[in-house]
Design a protein around this motif. Sequence first.
Motif, PDB file in Angstrom:
ATOM      1  N   LEU A 188      33.531  25.972  77.089  1.00 56.90           N
ATOM      2  CA  LEU A 188      32.704  25.360  78.130  1.00 56.90           C
ATOM      3  C   LEU A 188      31.300  25.958  78.088  1.00 56.90           C
ATOM      4  CD1 LEU A 188      35.158  25.250  81.185  1.00 56.90           C
ATOM      5  CD2 LEU A 188      34.159  23.276  80.025  1.00 56.90           C
ATOM      6  N   PRO A 189      30.251  25.186  78.362  1.00 56.68           N
ATOM      7  CA  PRO A 189      30.242  23.778  78.813  1.00 56.68           C
ATOM      8  C   PRO A 189      30.108  22.767  77.676  1.00 56.68           C
ATOM      9  CG  PRO A 189      28.056  24.677  79.023  1.00 56.68           C
ATOM     10  CD  PRO A 189      28.898  25.778  78.436  1.00 56.68           C
ATOM     11  N   PHE A 190      30.349  23.205  76.436  1.00 54.63           N
ATOM     12  CA  PHE A 190      30.155  22.300  75.300  1.00 54.63           C
ATOM     13  C   PHE A 190      31.384  21.424  75.050  1.00 54.63           C
ATOM     14  CE2 PHE A 190      27.948  26.392  74.153  1.00 54.63           C
ATOM     15  CZ  PHE A 190      26.730  25.997  74.660  1.00 54.63           C
ATOM     16  N   THR A 191      32.576  21.965  75.314  1.00 58.28           N
ATOM     17  CA  THR A 191      33.829  21.249  75.076  1.00 58.28           C
ATOM     18  C   THR A 191      34.779  21.529  76.230  1.00 58.28           C
ATOM     19  OG1 THR A 191      33.528  21.507  72.686  1.00 58.28           O
ATOM     20  CG2 THR A 191      35.728  20.907  73.445  1.00 58.28           C
ATOM     21  N   ASN A 192      35.548  20.515  76.619  1.00 63.04           N
ATOM     22  CA  ASN A 192      36.561  20.679  77.663  1.00 63.04           C
ATOM     23  C   ASN A 192      37.666  21.591  77.135  1.00 63.04           C
ATOM     24  OD1 ASN A 192      38.570  20.406  79.630  1.00 63.04           O
ATOM     25  ND2 ASN A 192      38.037  18.260  80.023  1.00 63.04           N
ATOM     26  N   THR A 193      37.904  22.739  77.825  1.00 63.27           N
ATOM     27  CA  THR A 193      38.858  23.730  77.329  1.00 63.27           C
ATOM     28  C   THR A 193      40.266  23.537  77.892  1.00 63.27           C
ATOM     29  OG1 THR A 193      38.103  25.236  79.079  1.00 63.27           O
ATOM     30  CG2 THR A 193      37.073  25.457  76.921  1.00 63.27           C
ATOM     31  N   ASN A 194      40.514  22.458  78.615  1.00 63.11           N
ATOM     32  CA  ASN A 194      41.877  22.126  79.011  1.00 63.11           C
ATOM     33  C   ASN A 194      42.710  21.941  77.744  1.00 63.11           C
ATOM     34  OD1 ASN A 194      44.145  20.175  79.589  1.00 63.11           O
ATOM     35  ND2 ASN A 194      43.376  20.459  81.667  1.00 63.11           N
ATOM     36  N   SER A 238      36.571  13.289  66.626  1.00 62.82           N
ATOM     37  CA  SER A 238      36.937  14.318  67.585  1.00 62.82           C
ATOM     38  C   SER A 238      36.008  14.149  68.793  1.00 62.82           C
ATOM     39  CB  SER A 238      36.807  15.709  66.957  1.00 62.82           C
ATOM     40  OG  SER A 238      37.265  16.699  67.851  1.00 62.82           O
ATOM     41  N   GLY A 239      35.742  15.197  69.556  1.00 66.39           N
ATOM     42  CA  GLY A 239      34.858  15.011  70.703  1.00 66.39           C
ATOM     43  C   GLY A 239      34.412  16.321  71.335  1.00 66.39           C
ATOM     44  N   ASN A 240      33.401  16.205  72.209  1.00 63.46           N
ATOM     45  CA  ASN A 240      32.891  17.331  72.996  1.00 63.46           C
ATOM     46  C   ASN A 240      32.311  16.777  74.291  1.00 63.46           C
ATOM     47  OD1 ASN A 240      30.750  16.079  71.641  1.00 63.46           O
ATOM     48  ND2 ASN A 240      29.523  17.946  71.600  1.00 63.46           N
ATOM     49  N   LEU A 241      31.737  17.637  75.139  1.00 64.29           N
ATOM     50  CA  LEU A 241      31.254  17.199  76.446  1.00 64.29           C
ATOM     51  C   LEU A 241      29.798  16.779  76.446  1.00 64.29           C
ATOM     52  CD1 LEU A 241      32.948  19.802  78.836  1.00 64.29           C
ATOM     53  CD2 LEU A 241      33.544  17.399  78.543  1.00 64.29           C
ATOM     54  N   ASP A 242      28.911  17.625  75.877  1.00 66.12           N
ATOM     55  CA  ASP A 242      27.481  17.340  75.965  1.00 66.12           C
ATOM     56  C   ASP A 242      26.999  16.582  74.738  1.00 66.12           C
ATOM     57  OD1 ASP A 242      27.800  19.415  74.216  1.00 66.12           O
ATOM     58  OD2 ASP A 242      26.049  20.538  74.881  1.00 66.12           O
ATOM     59  N   SER A 243      25.748  16.110  74.816  1.00 64.62           N
ATOM     60  CA  SER A 243      25.199  15.297  73.726  1.00 64.62           C
ATOM     61  C   SER A 243      24.835  16.100  72.484  1.00 64.62           C
ATOM     62  CB  SER A 243      23.970  14.518  74.225  1.00 64.62           C
ATOM     63  OG  SER A 243      24.353  13.594  75.207  1.00 64.62           O
ATOM     64  N   PRO A 244      24.086  17.229  72.591  1.00 63.71           N
ATOM     65  CA  PRO A 244      23.732  17.966  71.377  1.00 63.71           C
ATOM     66  C   PRO A 244      24.973  18.478  70.665  1.00 63.71           C
ATOM     67  CG  PRO A 244      22.402  18.681  73.233  1.00 63.71           C
ATOM     68  CD  PRO A 244      23.487  17.830  73.788  1.00 63.71           C
ATOM     69  N   GLU A 245      24.899  18.563  69.336  1.00 63.69           N
ATOM     70  CA  GLU A 245      26.028  19.000  68.527  1.00 63.69           C
ATOM     71  C   GLU A 245      25.746  20.373  67.908  1.00 63.69           C
ATOM     72  OE1 GLU A 245      28.007  16.888  69.309  1.00 63.69           O
ATOM     73  OE2 GLU A 245      27.163  14.884  69.265  1.00 63.69           O
ATOM     74  N   GLY A 246      26.766  20.933  67.259  1.00 63.58           N
ATOM     75  CA  GLY A 246      26.628  22.214  66.560  1.00 63.58           C
ATOM     76  C   GLY A 246      26.092  22.032  65.152  1.00 63.58           C
ATOM     77  N   THR A 247      25.066  21.220  65.004  1.00 61.52           N
ATOM     78  CA  THR A 247      24.519  20.868  63.688  1.00 61.52           C
ATOM     79  C   THR A 247      24.034  22.088  62.919  1.00 61.52           C
ATOM     80  OG1 THR A 247      23.775  18.795  64.711  1.00 61.52           O
ATOM     81  CG2 THR A 247      22.885  19.328  62.538  1.00 61.52           C
ATOM     82  N   LEU A 248      23.272  22.962  63.588  1.00 61.61           N
ATOM     83  CA  LEU A 248      22.700  24.117  62.884  1.00 61.61           C
ATOM     84  C   LEU A 248      23.780  25.106  62.459  1.00 61.61           C
ATOM     85  CD1 LEU A 248      19.410  24.812  64.910  1.00 61.61           C
ATOM     86  CD2 LEU A 248      19.810  23.278  62.983  1.00 61.61           C
ATOM     87  N   ASP A 249      24.856  25.232  63.248  1.00 61.67           N
ATOM     88  CA  ASP A 249      25.991  26.056  62.828  1.00 61.67           C
ATOM     89  C   ASP A 249      26.531  25.573  61.489  1.00 61.67           C
ATOM     90  OD1 ASP A 249      26.277  28.107  64.631  1.00 61.67           O
ATOM     91  OD2 ASP A 249      27.681  27.056  65.933  1.00 61.67           O
TER      92      ASP A 249
END
Length: 750
Positions: A188-194, A238-249
């Motif tokens: 969180l807050p990038f991906t729902n951790t449920n 797949s999916g995540n919560l917010d719009s920006p992604e982990g592109t630079l990672d």
Amino acid sequence: MYPCVSLLLLLMGRGAIPLVLSEEVKLCSKTVINSCSDCIKSGAYCTWCKQLNFIKPGEQEAARCDTWAQLIERGCMEEDIISPKNYFSSSKNISLSNTALDKGEPIQLRPQEVNLKLRPGLPHTFTLDFQRVEGYPVDLYYLMDLSYSMEDDLRSIKTLGNKLFNALQGITKKGQIGFGSFVDKTVLPFTNTNPEKLNKPCAETEMYCQPAFGYRHVLSMTGNKAEFESEVNKQRISGNLDSPEGTLDAIMQAAVCGERIGWRNSSTRLIVLTTDDGFHMAGDGKLAGILEPNDERCYMDNNLYSKSNEMDYPSVGQVANQLEKNNIQPIFAVTKNMEKVYRELSKMIPKSEVGVLNTFSYMIHSNKHYPNRLKLFFLNPLLNSSQVSFNVTVTADECMQSEISFLIGPLGMKDKLKVSLSTLCKCECNDPVTVDSPYCNGKGQVNCGMCSCKAGFVGQKCECSIGEKDESSLRAACRKDNGTECEGRGDCVCGICQCYTLPGGSTYYGTNCECENESCEKFQNKLCGGNGKCRCKNCECKPGYEGTACQCKKSDEQCRTPSGSVCSGRGTCKCNQCKCMEGYQRPYCLTCPACQTTCITKGKCIECLGFQTGPFSKNCSQACTSISEFKMVETLPPGKPCDVRDVESCRVFFAIKQLDGEDNYTAQILKTRECPKLPNIYAIIGGSIVGVTVIGILILLFIKVLFTLQDLKEYRKFMNEAQKTRWSENKNPIFQEATTTVANPTFSGE
């Protein structure tokens, strides 16, 4: 054709964009010139005349510095003109290879090493040949964004991956392709951790959805088309919560995990990244409590980025550094709405390109960083069927202390041209070695047309013997207020300024050459308006004229007040207009809105003059000379009068008027003052005594009442308790009456 395929073909092919530069005008912008070296440094087209007796009497040595054409026109011989030329040599120039060799590295760039000696500001152009050999290895790594927003584009980017592989095989037989995917950090807050959402981060209606992940390396470099297509087609959203992604990672791990990815040492390396959203960068990890900065190292466990949730996102600078360090060129294939964002990112990452998904054309652009003091242009490529020839222009902006080196090469390729560069900032005049030159009066030697005098001698031709005097003290005599020597308008010879001649024929003059008669103010494009003469930068006007440029006829007609005074005595008449003292206003300097009101400033003098009281009462005539006349009156003229409080707190009313002059007034003072009535002292004292007595009595009565009430309360309490007491009449069970009998032995009973 998809845009990234077009990009790949353009980058690997032989196309280029020609540029055109306009011809530069040759000018010499001279600054402070004291020697030939100063002249050479001041401009690319500045040249120096070393010819003896070239300068005229009164001219400074800086007159030797000008353009080649100007010096020739002024009579300098060509052989006496010093103008360093650029020098170019090729120290390594091996012929280009036609095919990729099994042993050794193929040569695709020629020359490989060059040496340049440049004059600051003077460009030099040389040819750089490039020829891509057949079968040269190319490694392409395909990075897919598998966040849920890419659901609509998944089929398109799968097709794009297959087309990229086909395009790569069409360019080189030694092409390889790898594959990876990314979403975002699984916290969180990038991906729902449920737990349920981590396992299936997509919508409930989505049947094919893989668990959330940061970056996954799917396929190492391979030339097997079937294997690549199979892995690409297996990919699920797949999916995540917010719009920006982990592109630079993902880009960072793909760049630094070279062995896992399978980058070859001698290949051209490309990363093609597809996405429809922005990217997280350094600092965003703090939102999830991730404080450890990215250390630019490889962390791959079971093909997953193992420290995705422990380490912050990398910065753009870190990504750019690793891409350049590992010689990788990124290509961003993005949707139209993200084009502007990634074009800005591309400006910060050398060798990067941007393409738009679902479009069919793209203009390539490259950026490369070189030393700040250099300018490089790649101009007019000469094309033929086998190679491209570029005209490379290098310009040094300023002198450099030592030699520097930098590399030039095609984007994404290992082949580079090494350029070693130094600057030419010294003059080689080849003067004859004559210690006591006749030109220098036998007291020095000639250096590039100028005299270098022996110790104890100074002057343009060493004509001045300073004897026991210190040269610095002689030069100090030529400086006004420790400023520039002779104001920069002459030469200091034996402590005396010899002033230069102006272009118009006149000369500077004065002890420090501070004066000249050509820069006075002009009026109607005439020096001193044609009504005076210029003397040391100031106009001396003819009789009947005045003004800084003698532009006005002397007259005070427009400056006279109705009373006949000039500017009310509070200004001077210049060019028939009043120039008032500070604060007073034109046209006649009558009023001063910014000045302090006279009702305040003259109040003490009014008290002194009218009633002989106040701080000025002892020296009223000396302290109040500004009020030249005053009258004591029964009534004041109409209007709001001034009033002040005197030492007796009485209000004094008066009217004051300013006469001609800066501090000249007349006043009318009302005879009657308004004084407050004095208080009745006896009534105050008597009233105070009575008041204190009454208050004391009231306090005593109050205390008496309080004590009485308290006593009454205690008495009632005692009586209540006494009435409630009942005494028992029973005997005490432990009481015994006395039984002892005492007989008197002397008692006889009688």
